[in-house]
Design a protein around this motif. Structure first.
Motif, PDB file in Angstrom:
ATOM      1  N   MET A  15      63.414  45.268  42.440  1.00  0.00           N
ATOM      2  CA  MET A  15      62.317  44.462  41.894  1.00  0.00           C
ATOM      3  C   MET A  15      61.072  45.339  41.769  1.00  0.00           C
ATOM      4  O   MET A  15      60.709  46.072  42.689  1.00  0.00           O
ATOM      5  N   LYS A  16      60.419  45.255  40.614  1.00  0.00           N
ATOM      6  CA  LYS A  16      59.188  45.996  40.367  1.00  0.00           C
ATOM      7  C   LYS A  16      58.019  45.011  40.406  1.00  0.00           C
ATOM      8  O   LYS A  16      57.943  44.093  39.595  1.00  0.00           O
ATOM      9  N   ILE A  17      57.123  45.198  41.370  1.00  0.00           N
ATOM     10  CA  ILE A  17      56.027  44.261  41.606  1.00  0.00           C
ATOM     11  C   ILE A  17      54.718  44.897  41.154  1.00  0.00           C
ATOM     12  O   ILE A  17      54.316  45.954  41.674  1.00  0.00           O
ATOM     13  N   LEU A  18      54.072  44.256  40.200  1.00  0.00           N
ATOM     14  CA  LEU A  18      52.758  44.686  39.733  1.00  0.00           C
ATOM     15  C   LEU A  18      51.718  43.930  40.550  1.00  0.00           C
ATOM     16  O   LEU A  18      51.591  42.706  40.430  1.00  0.00           O
ATOM     17  N   ALA A  19      50.983  44.638  41.411  1.00  0.00           N
ATOM     18  CA  ALA A  19      50.060  43.983  42.350  1.00  0.00           C
ATOM     19  C   ALA A  19      48.619  44.359  42.046  1.00  0.00           C
ATOM     20  O   ALA A  19      48.327  45.484  41.645  1.00  0.00           O
ATOM     21  N   ASP A  20      47.731  43.405  42.257  1.00  0.00           N
ATOM     22  CA  ASP A  20      46.308  43.587  41.978  1.00  0.00           C
ATOM     23  C   ASP A  20      45.569  43.916  43.262  1.00  0.00           C
ATOM     24  O   ASP A  20      45.643  43.161  44.235  1.00  0.00           O
ATOM     25  N   THR A  21      44.859  45.041  43.281  1.00  0.00           N
ATOM     26  CA  THR A  21      44.146  45.450  44.492  1.00  0.00           C
ATOM     27  C   THR A  21      42.697  44.991  44.513  1.00  0.00           C
ATOM     28  O   THR A  21      41.995  45.222  45.489  1.00  0.00           O
ATOM     29  N   TRP A  22      42.237  44.326  43.459  1.00  0.00           N
ATOM     30  CA  TRP A  22      40.821  43.989  43.363  1.00  0.00           C
ATOM     31  C   TRP A  22      40.337  43.176  44.559  1.00  0.00           C
ATOM     32  O   TRP A  22      39.270  43.429  45.104  1.00  0.00           O
ATOM     33  N   SER A  23      41.124  42.197  44.994  1.00  0.00           N
ATOM     34  CA  SER A  23      40.693  41.312  46.075  1.00  0.00           C
ATOM     35  C   SER A  23      40.521  42.043  47.397  1.00  0.00           C
ATOM     36  O   SER A  23      39.830  41.564  48.292  1.00  0.00           O
ATOM     37  N   ALA A  24      41.157  43.209  47.529  1.00  0.00           N
ATOM     38  CA  ALA A  24      41.061  43.952  48.785  1.00  0.00           C
ATOM     39  C   ALA A  24      39.688  44.581  48.983  1.00  0.00           C
ATOM     40  O   ALA A  24      39.394  45.108  50.056  1.00  0.00           O
ATOM     41  N   PHE A  25      38.863  44.507  47.962  1.00  0.00           N
ATOM     42  CA  PHE A  25      37.540  45.123  48.062  1.00  0.00           C
ATOM     43  C   PHE A  25      36.457  44.097  47.750  1.00  0.00           C
ATOM     44  O   PHE A  25      35.368  44.427  47.325  1.00  0.00           O
ATOM     45  N   ASP A  26      36.779  42.817  47.976  1.00  0.00           N
ATOM     46  CA  ASP A  26      35.857  41.734  47.669  1.00  0.00           C
ATOM     47  C   ASP A  26      35.258  41.189  48.964  1.00  0.00           C
ATOM     48  O   ASP A  26      35.193  41.885  49.968  1.00  0.00           O
ATOM     49  N   VAL A  27      34.855  39.918  48.985  1.00  0.00           N
ATOM     50  CA  VAL A  27      34.229  39.319  50.163  1.00  0.00           C
ATOM     51  C   VAL A  27      35.188  39.325  51.350  1.00  0.00           C
ATOM     52  O   VAL A  27      36.390  39.459  51.176  1.00  0.00           O
ATOM     53  N   LEU A  28      34.630  39.118  52.555  1.00  0.00           N
ATOM     54  CA  LEU A  28      35.375  39.353  53.791  1.00  0.00           C
ATOM     55  C   LEU A  28      36.689  38.603  53.870  1.00  0.00           C
ATOM     56  O   LEU A  28      37.736  39.194  54.162  1.00  0.00           O
ATOM     57  N   ASP A  29      36.696  37.286  53.608  1.00  0.00           N
ATOM     58  CA  ASP A  29      37.931  36.535  53.801  1.00  0.00           C
ATOM     59  C   ASP A  29      39.010  36.976  52.815  1.00  0.00           C
ATOM     60  O   ASP A  29      40.188  37.078  53.179  1.00  0.00           O
ATOM     61  N   GLN A  30      38.626  37.251  51.558  1.00  0.00           N
ATOM     62  CA  GLN A  30      39.612  37.738  50.593  1.00  0.00           C
ATOM     63  C   GLN A  30      40.050  39.153  50.938  1.00  0.00           C
ATOM     64  O   GLN A  30      41.241  39.476  50.865  1.00  0.00           O
ATOM     65  N   ALA A  31      39.099  40.002  51.307  1.00  0.00           N
ATOM     66  CA  ALA A  31      39.440  41.383  51.627  1.00  0.00           C
ATOM     67  C   ALA A  31      40.365  41.464  52.834  1.00  0.00           C
ATOM     68  O   ALA A  31      41.278  42.292  52.878  1.00  0.00           O
ATOM     69  N   THR A  32      40.144  40.602  53.828  1.00  0.00           N
ATOM     70  CA  THR A  32      40.988  40.596  55.015  1.00  0.00           C
ATOM     71  C   THR A  32      42.433  40.293  54.653  1.00  0.00           C
ATOM     72  O   THR A  32      43.357  41.010  55.054  1.00  0.00           O
ATOM     73  N   PHE A  33      42.638  39.211  53.888  1.00  0.00           N
ATOM     74  CA  PHE A  33      44.000  38.839  53.503  1.00  0.00           C
ATOM     75  C   PHE A  33      44.609  39.885  52.580  1.00  0.00           C
ATOM     76  O   PHE A  33      45.739  40.349  52.805  1.00  0.00           O
ATOM     77  N   ALA A  34      43.869  40.266  51.540  1.00  0.00           N
ATOM     78  CA  ALA A  34      44.422  41.166  50.531  1.00  0.00           C
ATOM     79  C   ALA A  34      44.766  42.535  51.119  1.00  0.00           C
ATOM     80  O   ALA A  34      45.851  43.071  50.881  1.00  0.00           O
TER      81      ALA A  34
END
Length: 357
Positions: free
Chosen positions: A1-20
């Motif tokens: 399986m080839k998964i195209l993943a978005d890293t943008w949320s990993a550098f956003d506000v704290l709660d999103q960055a924590t999960f991402a």
């Protein structure tokens, strides 16, 4: 399986960055046979260096078997999409009218939801809002859970000497409640202060209230709210602290007060459990006997929770023990496994539809 993943949320506000950030690290390890293409607009892929991960530029029109976003962002490519919804606070606390130059802000989430094949949420409350407000079918939603705060955000217990010294420095040698604030209206600050007034009138023991936040712009608003409080001398605002000091303050608190009305996953609850400190919160699906459950919109309920935690020591100690056990239910490895199951199911369904055509 080839998964195209978005890293943008990993550098956003704290709660999103924590999960991402956590899930983008955990997924490649949980799925070593799969290939991950991490969308990057800068040199973000260096943060996710695994043998089965490579960074790709969104301008190159990359594709894969499934697109995954650990936030509510979306990719317009023609492949199945799995999106994560982490925050629906805009429904209960909409932006002020004047933020948008006199125009009513538009809710872009319905368009994002429509594009998704599956929606992932961290806890039941967000799933229920999606069903009730956006009429999302239950089968489209999967609760994947959450893991503990990352790195410096996870606070462990402290020894008695450290606790005593911390109380002397921050609590004027008295016990204190600690209320973490985000600066958002969902903090429920007005009701918290009203509940503290009731607590002080009902409880003979004097316990201070420490309000803690990371943003400097909160100071003025908090001081204004505290200024007219009858016990204002016993309420202290703590601005941003060093990591070491913040850990001491959290772990030395009498109780963590978090009567938040936010839909976001309650990271302060996990921090309280890890620090072996009792916690007061508003969602029984999260607590499950590991904290004082209160009704966030009921000042009396919040006050009664505070009183019971101070006047009933065996209750507080029991909640601490329950919190230690409850914390074990939160694991990023378990979240990654659930996310992987959803990605595989969406890919399998897409393959089945393609073969039928």
């Amino acid at each position: 399986m080839k998964i195209l993943a978005d890293t943008w949320s990993a550098f956003d506000v704290l709660d999103q960055a924590t999960f991402a950030h956590a899930i983008l690290h955990a997924l490649p390890k949980a799925c070593p046979e799969d290939e991950f293409l991490y969308l990057e607009e800068t040199d973000q892929s260096k943060d996710f260096s695994y043998a089965n991960v490579r960074g790709v530029n969104p301008l190159d029109e990359p594709t894969g078997d499934v697109y995954f976003s650990p936030g509510a962002t979306t990719f317009d490519g023609n492949i199945p999409k799995v999106l994560t919804i982490l925050n629906l606070d805009h429904l209960r606390f909409p932006l002020k009218f004047w933020y948008h130059f006199g125009r009513t802000p538009k809710d872009h989430l319905p368009a994002i939801i429509e594009k998704a094949d599956k929606l992932l949420v961290t806890h039941r409350a967000i799933g229920e809002i999606l069903q009730n407000h956006y009429a999302v079918q239950r089968e489209k939603i999967t609760i994947v859970g959450h893991g503990p705060p990352l790195g410096n955000w996870l606070t462990g217990p402290v020894d008695d000497v450290t606790r005593r010294i911390t109380k002397e420095v921050y609590g004027r040698e008295q016990s204190y409640f600690l209320a973490p604030l985000s600066g958002h209206p969902s903090d429920n600050l007005d009701r918290l202060l009203a509940a503290y007034r009731l607590f002080r009138n009902r409880c003979p023991e004097q316990v201070m209230l420490l309000l803690s936040g990371e943003e400097s712009h909160q100071v003025r608003a908090v001081r204004k709210a505290v200024k007219t409080h009858p016990f204002t001398k016993d309420i202290t605002w703590l601005p941003a602290l060093s990591t070491a000091e913040r850990r001491k303050v959290v772990a030395s608190a009498r109780t963590i007060l978090y009567p938040s009305l936010s839909s976001r996953f309650p990271l302060p609850v996990l921090q309280a459990w890890a620090a072996h400190v009792p916690v007061l919160y508003t969602d029984n699906d999260i607590l499950r006997g590991a904290g004082a459950l209160v009704q966030g919109e009921d000042v009396n309920s919040i006050a009664e929770g505070m009183v019971s935690l101070v006047t009933t020591p065996f209750l507080a100690s029991g909640l601490v023990e329950n919190g230690k056990r409850r914390l074990q239910d939160f694991s990023w490895e378990a979240v990654a496994e659930k996310v992987a199951e959803v990605l595989r199911s969406v890919t399998d369904q897409s393959s089945s539809r393609s073969s039928e055509q």
